[in-house]
Design a protein around this motif. Structure first.
Motif, PDB file in Angstrom:
ATOM      1  N   CYS A 169      42.532  41.076  56.322  1.00 19.70           N
ATOM      2  CA  CYS A 169      41.193  40.299  55.249  1.00 19.70           C
ATOM      3  C   CYS A 169      40.024  39.886  56.198  1.00 19.70           C
ATOM      4  N   ARG A 170      39.087  40.126  56.147  1.00 17.31           N
ATOM      5  CA  ARG A 170      38.262  38.816  56.480  1.00 17.31           C
ATOM      6  C   ARG A 170      38.612  37.526  55.964  1.00 17.31           C
ATOM      7  N   ALA A 171      38.167  36.176  57.055  1.00 14.02           N
ATOM      8  CA  ALA A 171      38.075  35.232  56.081  1.00 14.02           C
ATOM      9  C   ALA A 171      37.534  34.389  55.275  1.00 14.02           C
ATOM     10  N   PHE A 172      37.813  33.873  54.509  1.00 14.94           N
ATOM     11  CA  PHE A 172      37.069  33.705  53.075  1.00 14.94           C
ATOM     12  C   PHE A 172      37.315  32.827  52.748  1.00 14.94           C
ATOM     13  N   THR A 173      36.409  32.316  51.324  1.00 14.91           N
ATOM     14  CA  THR A 173      36.907  30.803  51.252  1.00 14.91           C
ATOM     15  C   THR A 173      36.506  30.882  49.500  1.00 14.91           C
ATOM     16  N   VAL A 174      37.575  29.615  48.614  1.00 12.68           N
ATOM     17  CA  VAL A 174      37.518  30.115  47.416  1.00 12.68           C
ATOM     18  C   VAL A 174      36.059  28.550  46.936  1.00 12.68           C
ATOM     19  N   THR A 175      35.471  29.679  45.659  1.00  7.43           N
ATOM     20  CA  THR A 175      34.827  28.494  44.944  1.00  7.43           C
ATOM     21  C   THR A 175      35.517  27.973  43.982  1.00  7.43           C
ATOM     22  N   ASP A 179      42.937  49.351  47.679  1.00  5.79           N
ATOM     23  CA  ASP A 179      44.330  49.190  47.233  1.00  5.79           C
ATOM     24  C   ASP A 179      44.988  48.272  48.223  1.00  5.79           C
ATOM     25  N   THR A 180      44.787  48.878  49.473  1.00  8.15           N
ATOM     26  CA  THR A 180      45.806  48.268  50.870  1.00  8.15           C
ATOM     27  C   THR A 180      45.688  47.198  50.858  1.00  8.15           C
ATOM     28  N   LEU A 181      44.350  47.027  50.166  1.00  3.53           N
ATOM     29  CA  LEU A 181      43.444  45.163  50.705  1.00  3.53           C
ATOM     30  C   LEU A 181      43.682  44.182  49.281  1.00  3.53           C
ATOM     31  N   LEU A 182      44.190  44.754  48.362  1.00  2.00           N
ATOM     32  CA  LEU A 182      45.691  43.612  47.466  1.00  2.00           C
ATOM     33  C   LEU A 182      46.519  43.695  47.680  1.00  2.00           C
ATOM     34  N   SER A 183      47.144  44.845  48.410  1.00  2.00           N
ATOM     35  CA  SER A 183      49.024  44.730  47.996  1.00  2.00           C
ATOM     36  C   SER A 183      48.815  44.307  49.768  1.00  2.00           C
ATOM     37  N   ALA A 184      47.957  43.385  50.455  1.00  2.00           N
ATOM     38  CA  ALA A 184      48.403  42.786  51.539  1.00  2.00           C
ATOM     39  C   ALA A 184      48.363  41.558  50.836  1.00  2.00           C
ATOM     40  N   ILE A 185      47.066  41.395  50.337  1.00  2.00           N
ATOM     41  CA  ILE A 185      46.713  40.126  49.748  1.00  2.00           C
ATOM     42  C   ILE A 185      48.155  39.642  48.973  1.00  2.00           C
ATOM     43  N   ALA A 186      48.598  40.761  47.789  1.00  2.00           N
ATOM     44  CA  ALA A 186      49.601  40.302  47.174  1.00  2.00           C
ATOM     45  C   ALA A 186      51.288  39.790  47.658  1.00  2.00           C
ATOM     46  N   SER A 187      51.045  40.835  48.776  1.00  2.00           N
ATOM     47  CA  SER A 187      52.764  40.531  50.111  1.00  2.00           C
ATOM     48  C   SER A 187      52.622  39.347  50.572  1.00  2.00           C
ATOM     49  N   LEU A 194      48.203  52.522  35.181  1.00  2.00           N
ATOM     50  CA  LEU A 194      47.311  51.297  35.099  1.00  2.00           C
ATOM     51  C   LEU A 194      46.016  51.357  35.877  1.00  2.00           C
ATOM     52  N   ARG A 195      45.177  50.201  35.060  1.00  2.00           N
ATOM     53  CA  ARG A 195      43.966  50.150  36.398  1.00  2.00           C
ATOM     54  C   ARG A 195      44.350  48.834  37.768  1.00  2.00           C
ATOM     55  N   THR A 196      43.338  49.815  38.115  1.00  2.00           N
ATOM     56  CA  THR A 196      44.017  48.587  39.957  1.00  2.00           C
ATOM     57  C   THR A 196      42.827  47.169  39.225  1.00  2.00           C
ATOM     58  N   MET A 197      43.302  46.087  39.868  1.00  2.00           N
ATOM     59  CA  MET A 197      42.040  44.552  39.724  1.00  2.00           C
ATOM     60  C   MET A 197      41.231  45.025  40.465  1.00  2.00           C
ATOM     61  N   ASP A 198      40.147  43.726  40.136  1.00  2.00           N
ATOM     62  CA  ASP A 198      38.816  44.494  40.949  1.00  2.00           C
ATOM     63  C   ASP A 198      39.175  43.172  42.136  1.00  2.00           C
ATOM     64  N   LEU A 199      38.746  43.338  43.247  1.00  2.00           N
ATOM     65  CA  LEU A 199      38.690  42.231  43.622  1.00  2.00           C
ATOM     66  C   LEU A 199      37.459  40.966  44.096  1.00  2.00           C
ATOM     67  N   PRO A 200      37.546  39.978  44.108  1.00  2.00           N
ATOM     68  CA  PRO A 200      36.045  39.844  44.848  1.00  2.00           C
ATOM     69  C   PRO A 200      34.904  40.739  45.769  1.00  2.00           C
ATOM     70  N   ILE A 221      37.560  29.464  40.925  1.00  2.00           N
ATOM     71  CA  ILE A 221      38.667  29.021  39.570  1.00  2.00           C
ATOM     72  C   ILE A 221      38.572  28.746  38.197  1.00  2.00           C
ATOM     73  N   ARG A 222      37.285  28.537  38.156  1.00  2.00           N
ATOM     74  CA  ARG A 222      36.991  28.101  36.533  1.00  2.00           C
ATOM     75  C   ARG A 222      37.033  29.323  36.057  1.00  2.00           C
ATOM     76  N   GLU A 223      36.726  30.285  36.534  1.00  2.00           N
ATOM     77  CA  GLU A 223      36.490  31.660  36.073  1.00  2.00           C
ATOM     78  C   GLU A 223      38.059  32.273  36.297  1.00  2.00           C
ATOM     79  N   GLN A 224      38.758  31.742  36.528  1.00  2.00           N
ATOM     80  CA  GLN A 224      40.246  32.115  36.993  1.00  2.00           C
ATOM     81  C   GLN A 224      41.087  31.834  35.518  1.00  2.00           C
ATOM     82  N   GLU A 225      40.441  30.541  35.753  1.00  2.00           N
ATOM     83  CA  GLU A 225      41.457  29.472  34.594  1.00  2.00           C
ATOM     84  C   GLU A 225      40.461  29.562  33.593  1.00  2.00           C
ATOM     85  N   LEU A 226      39.970  30.587  33.034  1.00  2.00           N
ATOM     86  CA  LEU A 226      38.969  31.098  31.452  1.00  2.00           C
ATOM     87  C   LEU A 226      40.039  32.156  31.254  1.00  2.00           C
TER      88      LEU A 226
END
Length: 266
Positions: A217-223, A177-185, A158-164, A227-232
């Protein structure tokens, strides 16, 4: 050539017939197929079809489709197998809700007291603080998840997710891939908000200043736009699931109608 034997089935309600078709020639000579007929003449080729038709009228949990008998021992063995089978989820068993990731387990060299809890008022119960506290983790243990890929039933990767774009890794091997595993865990194992590594010193020397409770990962903020894109996306996924369930229901109804017509013409 085929030989057909039809008889009553005592395990099912009155009027049900069992038919065994024995093949006399060909490569499959000697093999037999089993069918069941309702009092109205409807033909059933499998146990799932029989279960859907009877519903809650008859408990077919220990019903053996080939012999036409109730076998309670078979149900008990099936339950034991599903209880100890790690793949029982794919076979209809209860899902394994344990989401613990592979972390090194070592024997403790410290004394761990045993607490006996009873209802006697004179007993004094001591809390096991060592058991209640979270066990230490190996630094950069998420790297062991590198190279693991998921695949579908056809064994296609399966194709991996595209992170922001705003998510950037910290530490050695800061790949996607490592960053995605770290966030998921972190989402599975922590109840605290996921903010990333807020200390600037972690980028210079992560082996010393890394916050192990946060992903690599570095500090980040969710705009609000994210959130609206994820709800869609969630809304579109629900619509696709609804369409798939509707198509499956129509296919089942068409199959039942076709089998009913075949039973009436038989």
């Amino acid at each position: 050539m085929m030989e057909k034997k039809r008889s009553d089935c005592p395990a099912l309600p009155p009027g049900w017939k069992k038919e065994e078709v024995i093949r006399k020639s060909g490569l499959s000579a000697g093999k037999s197929d089993v069918y069941y007929y309702s009092p109205s003449g409807k033909k059933f080729r499998s146990k799932p079809q029989l279960s859907r038709y009877l519903g809650n009228k008859v408990d077919l949990g220990c019903f053996d489709f080939r012999t036409g008998k109730m076998m309670p021992g078979k149900l008990q063995k099936s339950k034991q197998r599903l209880r100890h089978d790690p793949l029982s989820l794919a076979k209809g068993g209860k899902p394994d809700l344990n989401t613990a990731l592979p972390i090194r387990q070592t024997a403790s060299i410290f004394k761990q007291p045993v607490t006996k809890v009873t209802s006697h008022p004179g007993n004094k119960v001591k809390a096991d603080l060592q058991r209640a506290s979270e066990q230490p983790r190996q630094l950069f243990w998420e790297r062991r998840l590198k190279g693991l890929q998921s695949s579908d039933v056809t064994e296609e990767v399966l194709r991996t997710m595209d992170l922001p774009i705003g998510l950037q890794g910290v530490g050695p091997d800061s790949s996607g891939d490592t960053l995605l595993s770290a966030i998921a865990s972190a989402l599975h194992m922590s109840s605290t908000p996921i903010t990333g590594q807020t200390a600037a010193a972690a980028e210079k020397n992560p082996a010393i200043w890394l916050n192990t409770s946060q992903p690599l990962c570095r500090a980040f903020t969710v705009t609000d736009e994210q959130i609206r894109e994820q709800e869609l996306k969630v809304h579109q996924a629900r619509r696709s699931l609804e369409d798939a369930l509707m198509a499956d229901g129509l296919a089942r109804a068409a199959e039942n109608t076709r089998e009913q017509l075949e039973g009436e013409t038989a």
